[in-house]
Design a protein around this motif. Structure first.
Motif, mmCIF file in Angstrom:
data_model
loop_
_atom_site.group_PDB
_atom_site.id
_atom_site.type_symbol
_atom_site.label_atom_id
_atom_site.label_comp_id
_atom_site.label_asym_id
_atom_site.label_seq_id
_atom_site.Cartn_x
_atom_site.Cartn_y
_atom_site.Cartn_z
ATOM 1 N N PRO A 122 0.710 -1.235 -0.016
ATOM 2 C CA PRO A 122 0.019 -0.157 0.123
ATOM 3 C C PRO A 122 0.679 1.268 0.000
ATOM 4 N N ASP A 123 2.189 1.145 0.252
ATOM 5 C CA ASP A 123 3.220 2.329 0.286
ATOM 6 C C ASP A 123 3.745 2.243 -1.019
ATOM 7 N N PHE A 124 3.234 1.768 -1.957
ATOM 8 C CA PHE A 124 3.957 1.587 -3.250
ATOM 9 C C PHE A 124 3.840 2.917 -3.946
ATOM 10 N N ASP A 125 4.990 3.597 -4.465
ATOM 11 C CA ASP A 125 4.742 4.746 -5.148
ATOM 12 C C ASP A 125 5.207 4.541 -6.456
ATOM 13 N N GLY A 126 4.270 3.782 -7.217
ATOM 14 C CA GLY A 126 4.917 3.388 -8.450
ATOM 15 C C GLY A 126 3.512 3.238 -9.656
ATOM 16 N N PHE A 127 2.394 3.922 -9.258
ATOM 17 C CA PHE A 127 1.255 3.767 -10.243
ATOM 18 C C PHE A 127 1.446 5.031 -11.019
ATOM 19 N N SER A 128 1.378 4.877 -12.406
ATOM 20 C CA SER A 128 1.348 6.036 -13.226
ATOM 21 C C SER A 128 0.064 6.855 -13.023
ATOM 22 N N ARG A 129 -1.150 6.181 -12.679
ATOM 23 C CA ARG A 129 -2.415 6.929 -12.885
ATOM 24 C C ARG A 129 -2.707 7.319 -11.428
ATOM 25 N N PRO A 130 -3.041 8.723 -11.694
ATOM 26 C CA PRO A 130 -3.390 9.284 -10.115
ATOM 27 C C PRO A 130 -4.623 8.891 -9.450
ATOM 28 N N GLU A 131 -5.690 8.451 -10.205
ATOM 29 C CA GLU A 131 -6.848 7.742 -9.312
ATOM 30 C C GLU A 131 -6.466 6.491 -8.552
#
Length: 393
Positions: free
Chosen positions: A127-136
Motif C-alpha cells: 500500500p505504500d508503493f509509489d509506482g502507479f502512473s495513474r493518479p486515480e
C-alpha cells in the motif's frame, strides 16, 4: 532525371484511366472489391493489435523502467515466480532508485446480485508503493491498508454494473472472491483483456489471503525505477551481471511489452487466426481485381493489337494495364480506410476494446493494396501477348 519522368507522365495519354472510366459499372465493382479487401485487412490487423495491446495494458499502470520476471514468463497473467530477495539484490545495483514486489493472480469474482462470475486479474502491491502512473489509483492506495479491501476496475465486463454503480456512490461493496468475501472500496479504469474480464488491486497481505498457495517469499514480478538521468537498458545490463539468469529474466518495460506481443503473435491461436485473415483479405482483393483487369484486357484486345500495329511497344501496353491497377488500388483504398475508421469505432464501443489506428497501419495496408493490384495486373497482362496485329488486318 525526375523532371524528365514527370514531363513524360504529363504528356502521356491516360489510357488506363479512360478505359476504367469507360465502363462505370465495372469500375464501381472493382473499387468496391478493393475497398472490401482493405476493410477485411484493416479489421484483422485492428482486432489483433487491440487484443495484443490489452495483454500489456496492465503493465502501463506502473511507473517501472525495468521488470524482473521468472524465465518461465509468457504473458502478464502467466508470469511464474522468482525469489523476493532479487529485489534487495537489484536495489544494490548502481542506477536503481527504487523497487517493489508485484503479485499477480487470476480469480473468479461473483456479484451479490448475480450468479454469474467474472474472471478478474488481481494485482497485489504494498500500500505504500509509489509506482502507479495513474493518479486515480495512487490516491486510493491508502484504502488498501484495511484487510480484505480492493480497488476494482469499473470497466470490468458484466455482471458488475450494479456493483460499480454502488461503489461510485462511495459505498464499500462486498463481492465474493474464491469463496472469500472482500470489499470494493474504490474504482479505477483499465479495461478487459484477452485473458480477463477486468482487474483489481489489493494489498500484498490481502492478495496472499486470496491466493494462499502463493508465498510471501516469491514474487510474480519485481518493478524497478532507475535514478534520474540513468539509462534503463544500461542499468538492466548491470542487473543481469549480478542476478542469476537461472531464475530471473531482466527486461526494460517496453522490451517486456514487445516480448509479450511477439509471444502472442507466434505462439497463440490469436496470432495465427488474424494473420490468416489478412492473407485471405489479400487474395480476395487479388481475385476481384484480376477478374476486372482480365475482362478489360480481353474486351480491348483488338484495340491493343491496333496500337501494336501503330508501333506502340508491348512495354507501353503493359504500362496501360499497370496504370489501371495502380488507380484501382489508390481509389479503392480511400473508401476502405474511411469505412474501417467507422467500424473501429463501432467495434470499440461494442466490445470495450481499445481499437486504435496507428500511423503505420494505413501505410502497411496501402502498400499491400498496391502490391495486390499490381500483382493482379501482372497476371492479367499475359493476355496482351495474344494481341496480334495480324488478327486485326
Amino acid at each position: 532525371m525526375i523532371d524528365r519522368i514527370i514531363r513524360s507522365l504529363a504528356n502521356r495519354t491516360p489510357l488506363g484511366w479512360r478505359q476504367l472510366r469507360h465502363s462505370k459499372t465495372r469500375l464501381i465493382v472493382a473499387l468496391a472489391g478493393v475497398a472490401v479487401a482493405d476493410v477485411l485487412i484493416f479489421m484483422q490487423l485492428g482486432i489483433m493489435g487491440a487484443l495484443f495491446e490489452t495483454a500489456v495494458t496492465p503493465l502501463r499502470m506502473f511507473k517501472a523502467d525495468i521488470v524482473l520476471l521468472s524465465p518461465e514468463v509468457r504473458e502478464l497473467g502467466q508470469s511464474g515466480t522468482l525469489p523476493r530477495r532479487r529485489l534487495y539484490q537489484a536495489l544494490g545495483v548502481e542506477g536503481v532508485a527504487s523497487g517493489s514486489v508485484l503479485q499477480i493472480g487470476a480469480a473468479s469474482f461473483r456479484s451479490p446480485s448475480s450468479i454469474r462470475q467474472a474472471n478478474v486479474m488481481v494485482f497485489g502491491v504494498d500500500p505504500d508503493f509509489d509506482g502507479f502512473s495513474r493518479p486515480e489509483i495512487a490516491s486510493q492506495l491508502s484504502k488498501l491498508r484495511v484487510a480484505d479491501a480492493l480497488l476494482f476496475d469499473r470497466l470490468t465486463r458484466q455482471p458488475f454494473g450494479a456493483v460499480v454503480a454502488r461503489a461510485e456512490g462511495g459505498h464499500a461493496v462486498p463481492v465474493e472472491v474464491t469463496g472469500r468475501t472482500v470489499s470494493i472500496v474504490g474504482l479505477f479504469s483499465l479495461g478487459a483483456s484477452v485473458a480477463s474480464d477486468g482487474s483489481a488491486i489489493a494489498s500484498d497481505q490481502t492478495f496472499l489471503r486470496l491466493f494462499p498457495r502463493n508465498s510471501a517469499a516469491a514474487a510474480s514480478a519485481i518493478l524497478l525505477k532507475v535514478a534520474p538521468g540513468a539509462d534503463a537498458e544500461t542499468v538492466a545490463e548491470r542487473i543481469r551481471r549480478v542476478l542469476p539468469a537461472s531464475d530471473t529474466k531482466v527486461m526494460a518495460t517496453e522490451q517486456y511489452a514487445d516480448y509479450v506481443k511477439q509471444f502472442m503473435q507466434d505462439n497463440t491461436p490469436i496470432g495465427f487466426i488474424f494473420t490468416f485473415g489478412v492473407i485471405v483479405g489479400f487474395f480476395i482483393g487479388f481475385a476481384i481485381v484480376y477478374q476486372i483487369l482480365s475482362a478489360d484486357v480481353n474486351d480491348h484486345l483488338p484495340e491493343y493489337a491496333t496500337l501494336k500495329a501503330m508501333g506502340y511497344t508491348h512495354r507501353y501496353l503493359l504500362g496501360v494495364v499497370f496504370e489501371e491497377a495502380f488507380l484501382l488500388a489508390a481509389l479503392g483504398f480511400v473508401p476502405g480506410i474511411l469505412l474501417s475508421f467507422v467500424l473501429y469505432w463501432l467495434l470499440g464501443a461494442g466490445t470495450e476494446l481499445a481499437i486504435a489506428m496507428p500511423a503505420s497501419r494505413p501505410v502497411l495496408v496501402l502498400a499491400m493494396t498496391l502490391a495486390m493490384c499490381l500483382f493482379s495486373g501482372a497476371v492479367a497482362t499475359r493476355r496482351l501477348k495474344a494481341a496480334d496485329p495480324a488478327d486485326v488486318f
